[in-house]
Structures are given as C-alpha cells and as structure tokens.
Design a protein around this motif. Structure first.
Motif, PDB file in Angstrom:
ATOM      1  N   SER A  42       0.835  -1.213   0.000  1.00 40.47           N
ATOM      2  CA  SER A  42       0.000   0.000   0.000  1.00 40.47           C
ATOM      3  C   SER A  42       0.861   1.251   0.000  1.00 40.47           C
ATOM      4  O   SER A  42       0.564   2.223  -0.704  1.00 40.47           O
ATOM      5  N   LYS A  43       1.941   1.236   0.766  1.00 41.88           N
ATOM      6  CA  LYS A  43       2.848   2.388   0.816  1.00 41.88           C
ATOM      7  C   LYS A  43       3.570   2.571  -0.521  1.00 41.88           C
ATOM      8  O   LYS A  43       3.742   3.701  -0.983  1.00 41.88           O
ATOM      9  N   VAL A  44       3.976   1.479  -1.134  1.00 42.69           N
ATOM     10  CA  VAL A  44       4.633   1.553  -2.444  1.00 42.69           C
ATOM     11  C   VAL A  44       3.650   2.090  -3.479  1.00 42.69           C
ATOM     12  O   VAL A  44       3.999   2.931  -4.307  1.00 42.69           O
ATOM     13  N   ARG A  45       2.411   1.631  -3.408  1.00 38.75           N
ATOM     14  CA  ARG A  45       1.375   2.146  -4.310  1.00 38.75           C
ATOM     15  C   ARG A  45       1.211   3.655  -4.138  1.00 38.75           C
ATOM     16  O   ARG A  45       1.211   4.400  -5.112  1.00 38.75           O
ATOM     17  N   ILE A  49       1.911   6.646  -6.850  1.00 40.13           N
ATOM     18  CA  ILE A  49       0.889   7.648  -7.184  1.00 40.13           C
ATOM     19  C   ILE A  49       1.460   9.046  -6.953  1.00 40.13           C
ATOM     20  O   ILE A  49       1.316   9.928  -7.793  1.00 40.13           O
ATOM     21  N   GLY A  50       2.108   9.235  -5.825  1.00 37.92           N
ATOM     22  CA  GLY A  50       2.713  10.525  -5.510  1.00 37.92           C
ATOM     23  C   GLY A  50       3.783  10.938  -6.499  1.00 37.92           C
ATOM     24  O   GLY A  50       3.994  12.123  -6.757  1.00 37.92           O
ATOM     25  N   SER A  51       4.460   9.960  -7.069  1.00 39.04           N
ATOM     26  CA  SER A  51       5.491  10.227  -8.080  1.00 39.04           C
ATOM     27  C   SER A  51       4.905  10.304  -9.482  1.00 39.04           C
ATOM     28  O   SER A  51       5.638  10.399 -10.458  1.00 39.04           O
ATOM     29  N   GLN A  52       3.605  10.200  -9.574  1.00 39.39           N
ATOM     30  CA  GLN A  52       2.861  10.227 -10.841  1.00 39.39           C
ATOM     31  C   GLN A  52       3.230   9.090 -11.784  1.00 39.39           C
ATOM     32  O   GLN A  52       3.087   9.200 -12.992  1.00 39.39           O
ATOM     33  N   CYS A 137       5.677  18.389 -19.472  1.00 39.91           N
ATOM     34  CA  CYS A 137       5.307  17.355 -18.498  1.00 39.91           C
ATOM     35  C   CYS A 137       4.386  17.928 -17.425  1.00 39.91           C
ATOM     36  O   CYS A 137       4.568  19.052 -16.978  1.00 39.91           O
ATOM     37  N   ASP A 138       3.440  17.125 -17.007  1.00 40.24           N
ATOM     38  CA  ASP A 138       2.517  17.524 -15.950  1.00 40.24           C
ATOM     39  C   ASP A 138       3.082  17.055 -14.615  1.00 40.24           C
ATOM     40  O   ASP A 138       3.110  15.862 -14.332  1.00 40.24           O
ATOM     41  N   ILE A 139       3.555  17.987 -13.823  1.00 45.98           N
ATOM     42  CA  ILE A 139       4.076  17.642 -12.500  1.00 45.98           C
ATOM     43  C   ILE A 139       3.412  18.507 -11.424  1.00 45.98           C
ATOM     44  O   ILE A 139       4.011  18.808 -10.401  1.00 45.98           O
ATOM     45  N   ASP A 140       2.181  18.882 -11.663  1.00 52.39           N
ATOM     46  CA  ASP A 140       1.456  19.759 -10.745  1.00 52.39           C
ATOM     47  C   ASP A 140       1.416  19.229  -9.311  1.00 52.39           C
ATOM     48  O   ASP A 140       1.393  20.016  -8.373  1.00 52.39           O
TER      49      ASP A 140
END
Length: 158
Positions: A42-45, A49-52, A137-140
């Motif tokens: 779950s943490k890796v997921r 997600i946080g790293s897009q 790139c989208d890094i918002d």
C-alpha cells in the motif's frame, strides 16, 4: 531505469492489463511475487501515485507511462531502497521520466543545464520544475513539496 517504475509496472505486465483494482495491484506485489507485506505494498502504491507513475482511472489504477517499453529483468526483486523516502528532486526526475519518456540521465542533464543557464540563482528543484514545463510534463502534484522545501530552507538560512 527507475526501480519504483519497474515495481509499478510489474503487476500490469504480469496480468497483461492496462488497469487494475487497488486490491489486485497490491495482491501481485504481496502474495503473487512475495516482494513485500500488504501494508508495505500500500505504501509503495501511494509512493508511485505521488510520483505520478500511477494514476486513477475511475476506481482502478493505471500506469502513467507506456508499460510496453518496460522490460522487467529476469529475477528482479526490489531493493530495500524502494521503501526509503525520495528527495523532492528525485521525485521530479521520476515524474519527468514517467510523463515525458526521457531517461533519468537525460533528465538530470537537462535540469543541471537549466540551473546553469540561470547561473545557479534557483534551487535545483525549481530548475526541475522549469525543465518539466519546457518539456510539457505535468508535475502539478509536486508544486507544494517544492514550495515547502525551497521556502523552509530559506527561512532557516536567514
């Protein structure tokens, strides 16, 4: 290749699918591959997600990069470093790699060149954001972390 990207791609490649439920994604990492405990999956997921590297499409997870270009090395198993917190610049580089398809080495060189062009007047994270924007790139999702890092350091040094 970014190790987190390899880990994020593996459940999709293993199931030959473009999207997976959160449960299925974590199941592959924990039970099929036995790489990690379910809570760690779950943490890796969340980290992916946080790293897009991963995004939500409805209720399912989908890679934010072309998994057909990813080759998982035979016998690959993530190292312990996958569980460590990455720096802001490492996340920016990973987001650019995932979003724009450049290599980590090429991305790092572009960011360093941008910082040099700006005569080192900006932090490396700001140069990273500018480089990402120039590449389209989208890094918002990382703006708040960059703001916090840049301005918290400035307050300490004044």
């Amino acid at each position: 290749m970014d190790e987190l990207m390899l880990v994020a791609a593996t459940p999709f490649k293993r199931n030959n699918k473009d999207s997976l439920s959160i449960k299925d994604f974590e199941f592959v990492l924990s039970f099929d591959l036995k790489w990690m405990a379910p809570d760690v999956a779950s943490k890796v997921r969340d980290k992916a997600i946080g790293s897009q590297l991963l995004k939500f499409e409805g209720a399912e997870l989908a890679p934010n990069f072309d998994i057909s270009t990813i080759e998982i090395p035979h016998g690959f198993k993530p190292s312990e470093s996958i569980f460590k917190e990455r720096s802001v610049i490492e996340d920016i580089i990973a987001m650019i790699v995932a979003s724009c398809g450049t290599s980590a080495r090429e991305t790092t060189a572009l960011i360093n060149k941008k910082q040099e062009q700006l005569e080192d007047l900006v932090d490396i994270e700001v140069a990273g954001i500018l480089t990402a924007k120039e590449l389209g790139c989208d890094i918002d999702l990382i703006y708040d972390r960059v703001y916090s890092k840049v301005f918290s350091e400035k307050e300490i040094s004044t």
